[in-house]
Design a protein around this motif. Structure first.
Motif, PDB file in Angstrom:
ATOM      1  N   LEU A   1       0.829  -1.199   0.000  1.00 45.25           N
ATOM      2  CA  LEU A   1       0.000   0.000   0.000  1.00 45.25           C
ATOM      3  C   LEU A   1       0.868   1.256   0.000  1.00 45.25           C
ATOM      4  CD1 LEU A   1      -2.808  -0.937   2.561  1.00 45.25           C
ATOM      5  CD2 LEU A   1      -2.688  -1.429   0.106  1.00 45.25           C
ATOM      6  N   HIS A   2       0.427   2.254  -0.740  1.00 40.90           N
ATOM      7  CA  HIS A   2       1.139   3.536  -0.814  1.00 40.90           C
ATOM      8  C   HIS A   2       0.137   4.664  -0.621  1.00 40.90           C
ATOM      9  CE1 HIS A   2       3.791   6.748  -2.028  1.00 40.90           C
ATOM     10  NE2 HIS A   2       2.962   7.075  -3.017  1.00 40.90           N
ATOM     11  N   LEU A   3       0.363   5.508   0.368  1.00 41.20           N
ATOM     12  CA  LEU A   3      -0.550   6.615   0.654  1.00 41.20           C
ATOM     13  C   LEU A   3      -0.223   7.802  -0.249  1.00 41.20           C
ATOM     14  CD1 LEU A   3      -2.828   7.682   2.488  1.00 41.20           C
ATOM     15  CD2 LEU A   3      -1.053   8.561   4.018  1.00 41.20           C
ATOM     16  N   VAL A   4      -1.207   8.208  -1.058  1.00 43.71           N
ATOM     17  CA  VAL A   4      -0.995   9.356  -1.946  1.00 43.71           C
ATOM     18  C   VAL A   4      -1.567  10.640  -1.357  1.00 43.71           C
ATOM     19  CG1 VAL A   4      -0.951   7.912  -3.994  1.00 43.71           C
ATOM     20  CG2 VAL A   4      -3.123   8.925  -3.259  1.00 43.71           C
ATOM     21  N   GLY A   5      -2.401  10.524  -0.338  1.00 44.27           N
ATOM     22  CA  GLY A   5      -2.956  11.733   0.254  1.00 44.27           C
ATOM     23  C   GLY A   5      -3.929  11.445   1.377  1.00 44.27           C
ATOM     24  N   ARG A   6      -4.161  12.453   2.200  1.00 40.93           N
ATOM     25  CA  ARG A   6      -5.162  12.397   3.271  1.00 40.93           C
ATOM     26  C   ARG A   6      -5.936  13.698   3.221  1.00 40.93           C
ATOM     27  NH1 ARG A   6      -2.194  11.810   8.911  1.00 40.93           N
ATOM     28  NH2 ARG A   6      -3.698  13.370   9.623  1.00 40.93           N
ATOM     29  N   CYS A   7      -7.252  13.596   3.196  1.00 42.17           N
ATOM     30  CA  CYS A   7      -8.121  14.754   3.005  1.00 42.17           C
ATOM     31  C   CYS A   7      -9.157  14.831   4.117  1.00 42.17           C
ATOM     32  CB  CYS A   7      -8.836  14.676   1.662  1.00 42.17           C
ATOM     33  SG  CYS A   7      -7.734  14.458   0.246  1.00 42.17           S
TER      34      CYS A   7
END
Length: 241
Positions: free
Chosen positions: A28-34
């Motif tokens: 898993l790779h986190l591209v963003g948190r909104c």
């Protein structure tokens, strides 16, 4: 294999927990948190996202409304404190529906559904982890030290003059020079309830309640006049008469 993930949740603690879980899984790779649907839309329009962790109850546009507005949404796993939205979630073909607080084991099961749905090889198993890896916590300053407090240990919080007392389920308490409003901001609202200007209680630690007080661990705590309607309304949702 690199699954691009996006987290959408208006609560900072929920974002932190899911980010920590994602970082523990190599695939898993986190591209963003909104913190809102509109922020998430900006990310989705600027880069590809494979897996969306989407809260339901958010200000403005709810997670369900947001998902319905997407013409080509990524795979979605709903995250929420409210089980009554589960049917709507599955009607929208969400992969899973996680009820907060989310354990790492439950998170892994949910991610594995993504791989099964995509018919991809990796099946993630839970690695040995300490309690601190799995359970959300906050740090509070007490006696010139920053003390870790696991949220599931908290019974209730009391403000006394310029200090806040945090009472734990092992009978101990932590005293910090702070305001109860500052502590309230750090606590997830799906798990903690402000019942009085001087008291916050852990919802799952409530033994009983009436129109005037709440019992937590044999302690009767008053319900403030300005908080009464909200407190009783929330607690009555889970009441069978």
């Amino acid at each position: 294999m690199n699954v691009k993930c996006l987290i959408v949740d208006d609560e900072e603690l929920a974002l932190d927990v899911l980010e920590a879980y994602i970082k523990r899984i190599d695939y898993l790779h986190l591209v963003g948190r909104c913190k809102s649907a509109m922020e998430a839309l900006t990310v989705l329009n600027s880069q590809s996202v494979d897996l969306l962790f989407l809260d339901i109850q958010m200000p403005g546009l709810t997670g369900i409304q947001f998902l319905r507005s997407l013409s080509n949404p990524p795979a979605v796993i709903f995250t929420t404190a409210y089980s009554e939205y589960a049917l709507q979630g599955f009607e929208l073909e969400a992969l899973d529906y996680l009820i907060k607080p989310i354990s790492f084991e439950r998170f892994i099961n949910s991610v594995n559904r993504y791989f099964k749905n995509k018919k991809q090889a990796p099946q993630i198993t839970q690695q040995p982890a300490t309690v601190s890896d799995q359970q959300p916590f906050i740090f509070v300053k007490s006696e010139k030290r920053m003390v870790k407090v696991f949220l599931h240990h908290i019974l209730y919080v009391e403000s006394i003059r310029n200090y806040v007392h945090i009472y734990l389920n092992d009978g101990s308490e932590i005293v910090t020079l702070n305001t109860i409003s500052n502590i309230e901001e750090k606590l997830p609202e799906m798990n903690f309830l402000r019942i009085h200007r001087s008291f916050i209680v852990a919802i799952n630690k409530i033994n009983s309640y009436s129109s005037s007080n709440i019992e937590v661990n044999k302690q009767l705590l008053p319900i403030g006049r300005n908080y009464k309607n909200n407190v009783i309304s929330l607690l009555d949702q889970n009441t069978i008469e």
